[in-house]
Structures are given as C-alpha cells and as structure tokens.
Design an enzyme around this catalytic site. Sequence first.
Site, PDB file in Angstrom:
ATOM      1  N   SER A  32       5.415  -6.961   3.192  1.00 45.08           N
ATOM      2  CA  SER A  32       5.965  -7.350   4.488  1.00 45.08           C
ATOM      3  C   SER A  32       6.767  -8.654   4.384  1.00 45.08           C
ATOM      4  CB  SER A  32       4.827  -7.542   5.489  1.00 45.08           C
ATOM      5  OG  SER A  32       4.008  -8.604   5.054  1.00 45.08           O
ATOM      6  N   CYS A  68       9.798   1.543   3.331  1.00 41.12           N
ATOM      7  CA  CYS A  68      10.735   0.455   3.627  1.00 41.12           C
ATOM      8  C   CYS A  68      12.126   1.033   3.870  1.00 41.12           C
ATOM      9  CB  CYS A  68      10.763  -0.564   2.497  1.00 41.12           C
ATOM     10  SG  CYS A  68      11.524   0.071   1.009  1.00 41.12           S
ATOM     11  N   LYS A 106      -1.448  -7.240  -9.160  1.00 43.95           N
ATOM     12  CA  LYS A 106      -2.415  -7.314  -8.043  1.00 43.95           C
ATOM     13  C   LYS A 106      -1.985  -6.231  -7.051  1.00 43.95           C
ATOM     14  CE  LYS A 106      -3.135  -8.462  -4.310  1.00 43.95           C
ATOM     15  NZ  LYS A 106      -3.458  -7.454  -3.250  1.00 43.95           N
ATOM     16  N   GLU A 123      -4.860  -4.105  -1.689  1.00 42.16           N
ATOM     17  CA  GLU A 123      -6.302  -3.916  -1.526  1.00 42.16           C
ATOM     18  C   GLU A 123      -6.620  -2.685  -0.680  1.00 42.16           C
ATOM     19  OE1 GLU A 123      -4.308  -6.136  -0.325  1.00 42.16           O
ATOM     20  OE2 GLU A 123      -5.130  -7.313   1.337  1.00 42.16           O
ATOM     21  N   PHE A 157       0.811  -1.225   0.000  1.00 50.52           N
ATOM     22  CA  PHE A 157       0.000   0.000   0.000  1.00 50.52           C
ATOM     23  C   PHE A 157       0.840   1.267   0.000  1.00 50.52           C
ATOM     24  CE2 PHE A 157       0.934  -0.136   4.548  1.00 50.52           C
ATOM     25  CZ  PHE A 157       1.076   1.214   4.855  1.00 50.52           C
ATOM     26  N   GLU A 191       9.584  -4.255  13.014  1.00 55.66           N
ATOM     27  CA  GLU A 191       9.179  -3.182  12.097  1.00 55.66           C
ATOM     28  C   GLU A 191       7.837  -2.611  12.570  1.00 55.66           C
ATOM     29  OE1 GLU A 191       7.978  -4.150   7.999  1.00 55.66           O
ATOM     30  OE2 GLU A 191       8.996  -2.317   7.353  1.00 55.66           O
TER      31      GLU A 191
END
Length: 495
Positions: free
Chosen positions: A241, A296, A188, A191, A164, A395
């Site tokens: 992740s 990240c 993909k 979402e 995201f 994280e």
Amino acid sequence: MSVAQLHHVIGGKSVSDPGKNARSNINPATGAEISQAPLDATSAAEQAVRAASEAFPAWAATPVGDRVQHLFRYKALLEERVDELADIVVEEHGKTKAEAIGSVRRGIDCIEHACAAPVLMMGRTLPQIAVSSSFCRTEDEGGVGIDSSVDRLPVGVCVGISPFNFPVMVPMWMWPMAVACGNTFVLKPSEKDPASAVRATEIALEAGLPPGVLNLVHGGPDVVNHLIKHDDVRAVSFVGSTRAGKYIYETAASHDKRVQCMCGAKNHSIIMPDANREAAVDGVIGSAFGNTGQRCLAGSVVVLVGDSPDWFVPALVEGSKKIKVGPGCDAATGMGPMQDAESLERVQSYIGIGVAEGAELLLDGRKTDMPEEGCFAGPTIFDHVTPDMRICKEEIFGPVLSVMRAGTLDEAVEMVNRSEYGNMAVIFSDSGHAVHKFETTVQAGMLGVNVGVPAPMAAFPFAGWKKSFYGDLHTNGEDGVRFFTKSRVTVRRWI
Ligand code: NAD
C-alpha cells in the site's frame, strides 16, 4: 483439519523462532484456520540478516554463470510444482485456480528473466577514451592510451517486503534477480498469506541455492522496521500500500538504503465511442473484478466518452451479473472471496459510502448470490460517479467499479490525471489519433491500449507514477538489474 505451523527459513534451514506473538490465518472461502506464523520475531530477522551477510562474500564471488544454474534448476522444479503452489494460493488467498496458476506462471517468467543475468549485468568498455603523453618514451609514440570501463557489481544484503495479493509472484519480482546479480536476500512475505512463499522458498533450496543466499522471515511492522534500519542491509524492495510504502521509503532511505516502493493504485479505463464493444466490456469486467478487485492493476474507474454509455453500461451490468462468486477451488467460480474479513468489511463500508455520496448503485455486491460463510463480496457497480467522491479517489482494493462520464477524450484524460495515483491507465478505441493523444497526455506508469490489464512481462519494468511509486528504478526489466547492482567505473592506462 490440521493447522500448518509455519517457520522461518534461515541459513538453508527451517527455524522455529516463535517471537512474542503468532498470527492465525484462515481460508477466506470457509473461515477455517489453516496456518499460524510468528508475527514479531525480530530475533529471527536478526539471524536472517546475519545468515545473508555471511553468505554474501562467497556468493558474490561465484561466477554469474554458475549462480544462474540454480535458477535454471529452480525454474524446472517450479514447472512441475505449478499446481501445488497454486493450490496453496487458492487456499490462503482465495484466488480462483486459474488466477492462481496464472500468477505462479508470471513468477516463473521472472526466474527466466533472471537466468539472463550473465548478459543483463554485463558492463561496458570504451578503449582509447583519451591519450596521456606524460609517460611516452618518444614523441613519435604519441602517448599512452587510456581505456575506461564500467562494471555492475552486487550491492550486498537485500530485503524484500511483499503484499498479500500475489504471494508467490511478487517475491519473484525481487529475489531471483537480486541473487542472480550476486546479492543475498531476506524476504519478508505478507503476514496474511505466508504459506505459499514458504513453499516457494523451500523449493529454491531444493534447487541447490546455497544456505543463506535466500532467507525468509515472518512478521509484520516490527520485523520490517528491524530489517529496513539494519546496518548490514543495503537495498530494500517493497510492494504494497501507499501508506506503508511511503513510510518504508522514507525510513529505509534515511538509514542509507537504496529503496524502490511499488505502491497503491486507482486505475482508470477510458472507453471511446468507436471502441470494439465486446473487447471493451470484457476488458473492463476482467480488470475490475478479476482477483476480486485485489490487483494493483485493477481498473476500478471507467470513464465513458460521448455516447458510449448507451451501449457500454447495459452490457457491463449484464456481464458482471453473470460472474459466479464462490470458492476459488470450484472450477465454475469466476470470482473468489476477499482475502480476509477486514478486507470484506472495507468493501462493504465503501459501498455504503458510495450510496451516501449520491452515486447510483447499479449492482450491489452485498446482495449477490454467494456462499454465506467466508469473506465473499459480489461485483458492485456505481454509475454517475464524480471525481470528488471518495469511491472515485480512494483505493478500495475490492470488486467495486465506479462509472464516470465525459463529453470528450480531453475531459476524460483530465479526470484520470486528477487522481493522486498513477499506476496504470487504459484506453479502448479504434482511433489511432485518440490513442496517440491518450498516450501523450495521460499520467500513469503503465498504459493499456485495448488491453484491460496491461501487466508488463518480466523483461519490462513494472511500476507506476505519482503516489503509486516511490523511488527511481522500477522493479523487473533493466531497472531491476540496475536496482540490484551498483556501477563502478575504472580508468586504466598501461605505462
Ligand atoms: P500492505 O501495505 O498492508 O502490506 C505490504 C507489506 O508491508 C506486508 O509485508 C506488511 O507486513 C508490510 N507493512 C504493512 N504495514 C506496515 C507498516 N506500517 N510498517 C512496516 N511494514 C508494513 O499491503 P497489502 O494489503 O498486503 O497489499 C495491498 C496493497 O498492495 C494495495 O495497495 C495494492 O495496490 C498494493 N500493490 C501494489 C503493487 C504495485 O506493483 N504497485 C502490486 C501489488 C500490490
């Protein structure tokens, strides 16, 4: 306000296969619902793979110079639409407008790199690599020369699964190079904020990309599983992740795909006593709190060496307090909201964990002056953090900075290297000797020297080490070309 109904993009058309469930997404700055997208439409994923498979032979046979013309047109269209895409990113992700624009521009950088595919995917030839004497007509002729060459060819249908936090840029790490190299693609997107990826895909079709070359399908784990196990899919590129990436790496590889997974991080910045003070403080604040810590490459741990805490800590707290927290669409905002309520709860929970672990809370992001509605958290700073604390090891993916102290550079590097992640590490120092030691001993895939967020441009590879990456070939750079092509060697003689 109207709620956008998002559709898949399959075979060059908008397809409204709703699946069994839909997911609603909100504007994290206001809490208002802004879009709905299908969540588990595996039938749409099947259609998308079929469309990509059908488009593959003709696209792979299209000369590479013709393929990249579509990308040149796409880049030109994107240049006109930077603002439009950035506004969608601000609305669905919560980024500040400046960060959103920067992220779209970094996506365009990837298109430019992919436009160089005619050069990048060129093979190599070595004539007269050996001599065969078995068919020479006379001894004087000395034998027949043998030549050898290696070509790079498309692999087939490729799948991209994106996170995201950079909804326009990260998909562009993947599909432009893939299609430039002659593959067809199924994206993909996350979402959590899929609208900007849909718009970017529609613009690619407007640029003339033939139907089926680039497809987009919405969904969560069900759809991902369908794609990564599919017999007709040859390669999977994932960014997200470590938990999801490790699973996707193992599952896709066991279903015979080549896989690259760029994963989670816990990045450290080392501050030496001789560092340029302003650059170090600004660099750490920008790295820890930029994009609300949802990068990240967020530098979420700072290791202060020698007496550097004396000048660094007061300036860090002072500078962080000045960041204005608010909606990304407001020009004065320095830090937008977390992307969703779940992320906000995670940040709040980690602040509680840090307090319980005994770290000293210098700045509490729960008490920042910020809007009451929406998913807001302010900058948080913990001092006297130790390597065994969860706030140092895990994280958090939010605006929470841990400060640690080390007597020497050796000790600082040892602290960095204890992390199970190895995405990025940074040093601020004016000493060539210290920087050289850092560069030769630290364990991370991307390094910064007096740079807070050392994000490589598209011509360079992007990925970390340890649990920040699963695979062999990184994304972008030459690695990206190699990932999206397979090599074939030919040994040739003419008798
Ligand atoms: P995420 O792992 O939750 O989701 C990423 C993608 O994986 C999404 O498309 C999601 O639908 C899918 N997914 C999630 N769980 C899955 C499962 N169990 N099975 C199959 N598919 C699954 O990540 P996120 O929250 O969207 O993004 C944040 C993470 O991404 C952070 O850990 C961040 O460090 C990482 N990230 C890494 C890089 C990098 O280059 N290393 C870049 C950006 C973000």
